[in-house]
Scaffold this motif. Structure first.
Motif, PDB file in Angstrom:
ATOM      1  N   ASP A 154      14.565  -8.657  -0.199  1.00  0.00           N
ATOM      2  CA  ASP A 154      13.957  -9.716   0.318  1.00  0.00           C
ATOM      3  C   ASP A 154      12.414  -9.697   0.521  1.00  0.00           C
ATOM      4  N   LEU A 155      11.826  -8.559   0.275  1.00  0.00           N
ATOM      5  CA  LEU A 155      10.191  -8.561   0.322  1.00  0.00           C
ATOM      6  C   LEU A 155       9.843  -9.251  -1.107  1.00  0.00           C
ATOM      7  N   VAL A 156      10.470  -9.288  -2.298  1.00  0.00           N
ATOM      8  CA  VAL A 156       9.758  -9.780  -3.302  1.00  0.00           C
ATOM      9  C   VAL A 156       9.715 -11.220  -2.886  1.00  0.00           C
ATOM     10  N   GLY A 157       8.274 -11.743  -3.164  1.00  0.00           N
ATOM     11  CA  GLY A 157       7.770 -13.157  -3.147  1.00  0.00           C
ATOM     12  C   GLY A 157       7.182 -13.100  -2.121  1.00  0.00           C
ATOM     13  N   CYS A 158       7.196 -12.291  -0.920  1.00  0.00           N
ATOM     14  CA  CYS A 158       6.323 -12.394   0.169  1.00  0.00           C
ATOM     15  C   CYS A 158       4.824 -12.194   0.096  1.00  0.00           C
ATOM     16  N   VAL A 159       4.080 -12.641   0.758  1.00  0.00           N
ATOM     17  CA  VAL A 159       2.600 -12.207   0.675  1.00  0.00           C
ATOM     18  C   VAL A 159       2.254 -11.356   1.527  1.00  0.00           C
ATOM     19  N   VAL A 160       1.343 -10.300   0.960  1.00  0.00           N
ATOM     20  CA  VAL A 160       0.926  -9.104   1.810  1.00  0.00           C
ATOM     21  C   VAL A 160      -0.431  -9.487   2.141  1.00  0.00           C
TER      22      VAL A 160
ATOM     23  N   VAL B  60      -3.763 -10.169   0.461  1.00  0.00           N
ATOM     24  CA  VAL B  60      -3.836  -9.083  -0.678  1.00  0.00           C
ATOM     25  C   VAL B  60      -3.502  -9.948  -1.925  1.00  0.00           C
ATOM     26  N   GLY B  61      -1.904 -10.417  -1.699  1.00  0.00           N
ATOM     27  CA  GLY B  61      -1.426 -11.021  -2.885  1.00  0.00           C
ATOM     28  C   GLY B  61      -0.018 -11.141  -2.730  1.00  0.00           C
ATOM     29  N   ARG B  62       0.876 -11.406  -3.569  1.00  0.00           N
ATOM     30  CA  ARG B  62       2.231 -11.593  -3.705  1.00  0.00           C
ATOM     31  C   ARG B  62       3.153 -10.273  -3.986  1.00  0.00           C
ATOM     32  N   VAL B  63       4.204 -10.011  -3.490  1.00  0.00           N
ATOM     33  CA  VAL B  63       5.153  -9.092  -4.068  1.00  0.00           C
ATOM     34  C   VAL B  63       5.668  -9.471  -5.067  1.00  0.00           C
ATOM     35  N   GLU B  64       5.526  -8.784  -6.456  1.00  0.00           N
ATOM     36  CA  GLU B  64       6.379  -9.155  -7.473  1.00  0.00           C
ATOM     37  C   GLU B  64       7.531  -8.261  -7.886  1.00  0.00           C
ATOM     38  N   ASP B  65       7.215  -7.062  -7.266  1.00  0.00           N
ATOM     39  CA  ASP B  65       8.429  -6.221  -7.715  1.00  0.00           C
ATOM     40  C   ASP B  65       8.612  -5.133  -6.579  1.00  0.00           C
ATOM     41  N   VAL B  66       9.730  -4.014  -6.295  1.00  0.00           N
ATOM     42  CA  VAL B  66       9.534  -2.972  -5.691  1.00  0.00           C
ATOM     43  C   VAL B  66      10.133  -2.004  -6.607  1.00  0.00           C
TER      44      VAL B  66
ATOM     45  N   ALA C 197       8.277   6.641   0.129  1.00  0.00           N
ATOM     46  CA  ALA C 197       8.261   5.152   0.520  1.00  0.00           C
ATOM     47  C   ALA C 197       8.415   4.494  -0.945  1.00  0.00           C
ATOM     48  N   PRO C 198       9.216   3.308  -0.991  1.00  0.00           N
ATOM     49  CA  PRO C 198       8.968   2.456  -2.048  1.00  0.00           C
ATOM     50  C   PRO C 198       7.838   1.981  -2.453  1.00  0.00           C
ATOM     51  N   LEU C 199       7.306   1.473  -3.310  1.00  0.00           N
ATOM     52  CA  LEU C 199       6.075   0.914  -3.838  1.00  0.00           C
ATOM     53  C   LEU C 199       6.237  -0.695  -3.929  1.00  0.00           C
ATOM     54  N   LEU C 200       5.401  -1.367  -3.045  1.00  0.00           N
ATOM     55  CA  LEU C 200       5.463  -2.805  -3.386  1.00  0.00           C
ATOM     56  C   LEU C 200       4.573  -2.956  -4.542  1.00  0.00           C
ATOM     57  N   ILE C 201       4.808  -3.695  -5.490  1.00  0.00           N
ATOM     58  CA  ILE C 201       4.079  -4.030  -6.377  1.00  0.00           C
ATOM     59  C   ILE C 201       3.534  -5.385  -6.232  1.00  0.00           C
ATOM     60  N   VAL C 202       2.246  -5.414  -5.972  1.00  0.00           N
ATOM     61  CA  VAL C 202       1.338  -6.647  -5.419  1.00  0.00           C
ATOM     62  C   VAL C 202       0.613  -7.175  -6.519  1.00  0.00           C
ATOM     63  N   LYS C 203       0.576  -8.800  -6.605  1.00  0.00           N
ATOM     64  CA  LYS C 203      -0.194  -9.124  -7.763  1.00  0.00           C
ATOM     65  C   LYS C 203      -1.107 -10.242  -7.086  1.00  0.00           C
TER      66      LYS C 203
ATOM     67  N   GLU D 208      -0.299  -1.021  -6.040  1.00  0.00           N
ATOM     68  CA  GLU D 208       0.809  -0.291  -5.631  1.00  0.00           C
ATOM     69  C   GLU D 208       0.751  -0.015  -4.116  1.00  0.00           C
ATOM     70  N   ILE D 209       1.517  -0.717  -3.280  1.00  0.00           N
ATOM     71  CA  ILE D 209       1.242  -0.275  -1.860  1.00  0.00           C
ATOM     72  C   ILE D 209       2.751   0.512  -1.380  1.00  0.00           C
ATOM     73  N   PRO D 210       2.510   1.495  -0.885  1.00  0.00           N
ATOM     74  CA  PRO D 210       3.566   2.065  -0.252  1.00  0.00           C
ATOM     75  C   PRO D 210       4.044   1.334   0.986  1.00  0.00           C
TER      76      PRO D 210
END
Length: 174
Positions: free
Chosen positions: A93-99, A106-112, A119-125, A131-133
């Motif tokens: 559910d985090l994919v597509g959220c804005v960080v 910072v940007g939008r979560v593209e992947d985890v 911790a999983p890494l949020l891939i934010v573009k 790569e944000i833990p």
């Protein structure tokens, strides 16, 4: 899915679920490939293998059939999801959220991604990739309705992967 496991189309998977007995015979799953193609699968057989699971899907009968699934992400349909306690979130559910970090976008979560640490890494573009833990220590709030993740990241974390400045390049040459 990690790899082919056997000769009849079985695959080895690493579950990312805390729900006991999440996988069962007859469960319908979606496999999302690297090219974002979605394929519906039905669990025909399963058994544990160390800390992972071996799954056999209906219609996947050979090694080559199974190889086509390797690298795919399995998703349980929303209707099959377990209810979570307050404060818990499904990673998908985090994919597509804005960080946001300290209130700044910072940007939008593209992947985890998993497996790089605790911790999983949020891939934010946002022009570049971060790569944000997704660690509780950094998490301020998650609002899935507004599609926002608010964090308080340590100073310098976003600069870890930043390109070198001209001055830094020159220092490296010395």
């Amino acid at each position: 899915m990690l790899k082919v496991q056997g000769r009849r189309g079985e695959v080895l998977v690493e579950p990312h679920s805390d729900v006991p007995d999440r996988f069962r015979v007859g469960l319908k799953l979606s496999a999302i490939g690297k090219n974002e193609a979605r394929r519906e699968l039905l669990v025909e057989e399963l058994w544990p293998h160390k800390t992972r699971l071996v799954l056999k899907f209906a219609g996947v009968e050979s090694i080559s059939d199974a190889e086509a699934l390797v690298g795919s992400e399995l998703q349980v349909p929303r209707s099959e999801r377990a209810l979570l306690e307050p404060g818990w979130t499904y990673i998908s559910d985090l994919v597509g959220c804005v960080v946001f970090d300290h209130g700044h976008e910072v940007g939008r979560v593209e992947d985890v991604r998993f497996g790089a640490g605790e911790a999983p890494l949020l891939i934010v573009k946002a022009g570049k990739e971060y790569e944000i833990p997704y660690a509780e220590a950094y998490l301020q709030s998650v609002d899935l309705g507004r599609r926002e993740i608010r964090m308080l990241l340590p100073e310098g974390l976003l600069e870890l992967d930043a390109p070198l400045t001209a001055e830094e390049k020159q220092q490296q040459r010395r």
